[in-house]
Design a protein around this motif. Structure first.
Motif, PDB file in Angstrom:
ATOM      1  N   PRO B 117       0.803  -1.233   0.000  1.00 47.83           N
ATOM      2  CA  PRO B 117       0.000   0.000   0.000  1.00 47.83           C
ATOM      3  C   PRO B 117       0.835   1.282   0.000  1.00 47.83           C
ATOM      4  O   PRO B 117       0.424   2.279  -0.591  1.00 47.83           O
ATOM      5  CB  PRO B 117      -0.826  -0.103   1.288  1.00 47.83           C
ATOM      6  CG  PRO B 117      -0.077  -1.023   2.163  1.00 47.83           C
ATOM      7  CD  PRO B 117       0.639  -1.984   1.253  1.00 47.83           C
ATOM      8  N   MET B 118       1.995   1.287   0.672  1.00 47.32           N
ATOM      9  CA  MET B 118       2.733   2.549   0.855  1.00 47.32           C
ATOM     10  C   MET B 118       3.617   2.875  -0.353  1.00 47.32           C
ATOM     11  O   MET B 118       3.561   3.958  -0.903  1.00 47.32           O
ATOM     12  CB  MET B 118       3.591   2.481   2.117  1.00 47.32           C
ATOM     13  CG  MET B 118       2.791   2.325   3.382  1.00 47.32           C
ATOM     14  SD  MET B 118       1.552   3.632   3.597  1.00 47.32           S
ATOM     15  CE  MET B 118       0.694   3.051   5.038  1.00 47.32           C
ATOM     16  N   TRP B 119       4.465   1.927  -0.748  1.00 45.43           N
ATOM     17  CA  TRP B 119       5.332   2.178  -1.901  1.00 45.43           C
ATOM     18  C   TRP B 119       4.579   1.943  -3.206  1.00 45.43           C
ATOM     19  O   TRP B 119       4.876   2.554  -4.220  1.00 45.43           O
ATOM     20  CB  TRP B 119       6.527   1.218  -1.902  1.00 45.43           C
ATOM     21  CG  TRP B 119       7.558   1.490  -0.872  1.00 45.43           C
ATOM     22  CD1 TRP B 119       7.814   2.679  -0.267  1.00 45.43           C
ATOM     23  CD2 TRP B 119       8.494   0.552  -0.341  1.00 45.43           C
ATOM     24  NE1 TRP B 119       8.857   2.539   0.614  1.00 45.43           N
ATOM     25  CE2 TRP B 119       9.291   1.241   0.588  1.00 45.43           C
ATOM     26  CE3 TRP B 119       8.750  -0.803  -0.563  1.00 45.43           C
ATOM     27  CZ2 TRP B 119      10.317   0.625   1.286  1.00 45.43           C
ATOM     28  CZ3 TRP B 119       9.765  -1.407   0.138  1.00 45.43           C
ATOM     29  CH2 TRP B 119      10.539  -0.695   1.056  1.00 45.43           C
ATOM     30  N   GLY B 120       3.670   0.954  -3.147  1.00 42.46           N
ATOM     31  CA  GLY B 120       2.984   0.547  -4.358  1.00 42.46           C
ATOM     32  C   GLY B 120       3.540  -0.747  -4.936  1.00 42.46           C
ATOM     33  O   GLY B 120       3.232  -1.103  -6.061  1.00 42.46           O
ATOM     34  N   THR B 121       4.372  -1.453  -4.154  1.00 41.88           N
ATOM     35  CA  THR B 121       4.925  -2.713  -4.647  1.00 41.88           C
ATOM     36  C   THR B 121       5.273  -3.609  -3.463  1.00 41.88           C
ATOM     37  O   THR B 121       5.612  -3.124  -2.401  1.00 41.88           O
ATOM     38  CB  THR B 121       6.192  -2.458  -5.497  1.00 41.88           C
ATOM     39  OG1 THR B 121       6.687  -3.708  -5.957  1.00 41.88           O
ATOM     40  CG2 THR B 121       7.266  -1.759  -4.711  1.00 41.88           C
ATOM     41  N   GLN B 124      10.953  -4.944  -4.601  1.00 38.42           N
ATOM     42  CA  GLN B 124      11.824  -4.297  -5.577  1.00 38.42           C
ATOM     43  C   GLN B 124      13.231  -4.802  -5.329  1.00 38.42           C
ATOM     44  O   GLN B 124      13.622  -5.003  -4.179  1.00 38.42           O
ATOM     45  CB  GLN B 124      11.796  -2.765  -5.398  1.00 38.42           C
ATOM     46  CG  GLN B 124      10.538  -2.108  -5.926  1.00 38.42           C
ATOM     47  CD  GLN B 124      10.524  -2.062  -7.436  1.00 38.42           C
ATOM     48  OE1 GLN B 124      11.433  -1.557  -8.066  1.00 38.42           O
ATOM     49  NE2 GLN B 124       9.474  -2.613  -8.044  1.00 38.42           N
ATOM     50  N   LEU B 183      14.932   2.411  -2.502  1.00 35.73           N
ATOM     51  CA  LEU B 183      13.533   2.726  -2.233  1.00 35.73           C
ATOM     52  C   LEU B 183      13.264   2.796  -0.734  1.00 35.73           C
ATOM     53  O   LEU B 183      12.416   3.540  -0.279  1.00 35.73           O
ATOM     54  CB  LEU B 183      12.653   1.643  -2.883  1.00 35.73           C
ATOM     55  CG  LEU B 183      11.150   1.774  -2.775  1.00 35.73           C
ATOM     56  CD1 LEU B 183      10.669   3.074  -3.402  1.00 35.73           C
ATOM     57  CD2 LEU B 183      10.461   0.602  -3.469  1.00 35.73           C
ATOM     58  N   HIS B 184      14.022   2.014   0.043  1.00 39.34           N
ATOM     59  CA  HIS B 184      13.785   1.945   1.485  1.00 39.34           C
ATOM     60  C   HIS B 184      14.217   3.247   2.150  1.00 39.34           C
ATOM     61  O   HIS B 184      15.231   3.829   1.786  1.00 39.34           O
ATOM     62  CB  HIS B 184      14.571   0.771   2.063  1.00 39.34           C
ATOM     63  CG  HIS B 184      14.126   0.356   3.432  1.00 39.34           C
ATOM     64  ND1 HIS B 184      14.419   1.083   4.546  1.00 39.34           N
ATOM     65  CD2 HIS B 184      13.397  -0.696   3.858  1.00 39.34           C
ATOM     66  CE1 HIS B 184      13.892   0.475   5.604  1.00 39.34           C
ATOM     67  NE2 HIS B 184      13.264  -0.607   5.209  1.00 39.34           N
TER      68      HIS B 184
END
Lengths: 155, 252
Positions: B117-121, B124, B183-184
């Motif tokens: 929900p937060m990143w969209g994936t 990765q 991304l993190h």
């Protein structure tokens, strides 16, 4: 040298050796480890041509727009030096905000617009309740991001 | 001065000491985790960006911290076992692996559930996620290497070398968010300057980290007891222990 000291040296050298080897390998692969390109790098043509790349940066405040009668969204991604326009039609993640980090996967078109197939939100490391964020904003400190005001523009 | 230390390294003595330690580790663990859950779900306010979704950090962060801390413990124990030829140290290292693998899996799974929900994936291939996955494979490799030998000494030594080689991955995981742009998000609590997390969100997190650590130590003590008993199966003291417990069970 006692056998125990010898083993101690051996273990120490082994761990140091592995660390150096891995360190050198990571340095050598530095470019391949690149997860995303900044707008500056993408505009300078550092990214491989015609290949899919990731573009990372901040969504510029007030840049989110949509043409009437079109599903395509456009927003500007900036690294505070250069800015690149991203075009995307699809579902945005919960944390997508103007002023927050974003990573878009896609390619740069001939017109210089980044056509994204996937957009991911990059979260920052700040955790606080809404009231604290509001106080920080009135104190003149830059709030880390705009509260979810962009939803209206999206719906 | 060192006699208590050498005594502790004797399996029958450790077997008894560990048994008396277990309740002193597991009861505080339960108390701290209950307090931490209450703090995290009731006291801590919702986040200005993520709402209530951020509360998964109360499981994710302690699990991720332990996944690395347990690996370091395992590598240290394996190194001590190699250098000083202490069998108990190898038993500790062997007992660490399944616990560490479980916490690594917990960190990865909770992170993926939050990421969607937060990143969209869910996933990765970015530095932090990839290096944490490598940690899981190191635990798996360690455990399967151990079971590949029939001879216990061979198994101890070979797996210790793997544990020591893999320890370089721990700083890579920790600094991955600073060395490479991924991304993190970066660290919120391990930096000392401006607080990145408000106090009412922070103390339940620290309580959970402490509670999880006590839980790990309690489970480790239990596992090492079992490991020691299995290794010393044919010795006099182990047979005595087994006989006395089986008599107790027959009496019931």
């Amino acid at each position: 040298m006692t056998p125990r000291r010898q083993r101690m040296m051996l273990v120490g050298l082994f761990v140091a050796g592995v660390a150096v080897a891995v360190g050198l390998a990571l340095r050598a692969f530095q470019e391949n480890l690149l997860y995303f390109y900044t707008p500056t790098q993408a505009i300078a043509g550092e990214a491989p041509d015609g290949k899919k790349i990731r573009l990372g940066g901040m969504v510029e405040k007030g840049s989110l727009r949509r043409e009437p009668g079109d599903l395509e969204l456009r927003f500007d991604v900036t690294d505070n030096e250069k800015t690149m326009t991203v075009a995307y039609s699809g579902v945005l993640p919960d944390l997508f905000r103007e002023g927050q980090g974003v990573i878009a996967m896609g390619h740069v078109d001939a017109d210089g617009v980044f056509r994204a197939e996937e957009v991911l939100a990059k979260h920052d490391e700040n955790y606080m309740p809404p009231e604290v964020a509001a106080t920080m904003a009135t104190d003149g400190q830059a709030p880390p991001a705009t509260p979810p005001a962009t939803d209206a523009a999206l719906n | 001065m060192w006699t208590w230390f050498y005594r502790l390294a004797s399996p029958p003595h450790f077997y008894r000491v560990a048994a008396s330690l277990v309740p002193w580790l597991l009861w505080p663990a339960l108390l701290l985790i209950v307090l931490g859950i209450w703090g995290g779900l009731v006291v801590a306010p919702a986040d200005y960006q993520q709402g209530d979704g951020y509360r998964i950090i109360y499981v994710h962060v302690p699990s991720a911290y332990l996944s690395m801390m347990i690996y370091v413990t395992m590598a240290l124990a394996a190194g001590i076992g190699l250098i000083w030829r202490i069998k108990l140290a190898h038993a500790v290292a062997a007992s660490c692996a399944p616990i560490g693998a479980s916490f690594t899996a917990a960190a990865l799974i909770t992170g993926m559930l939050w990421g969607k929900p937060m990143w969209g994936t869910y996933w990765q291939w970015e530095p932090r996620l990839t290096s944490e996955l490598i940690l899981l494979f190191l635990y798996f490799g360690y455990m399967s290497l151990r079971s590949a030998f029939n001879d216990l000494n061979q198994s101890d030594r070979a797996s210790a070398v793997l544990a020591l080689a893999g320890v370089v991955n721990v700083p890579i995981i920790h600094f991955s968010v600073l060395w490479w742009a991924g991304l993190h998000q970066g660290p919120s609590i391990s930096k000392l300057d401006a607080p990145s997390i408000v106090f009412n969100m922070l103390w339940p997190l620290l309580t959970m980290i402490l509670g999880f650590t006590f839980f790990f130590l309690g489970v480790l003590a239990m596992r090492v007891r079992g490991e020691v008993l299995e290794r010393e199966f044919h010795s006099r003291w182990a047979q005595d222990v087994l006989r006395s417990t089986s008599i107790m069970e027959a009496d019931r």
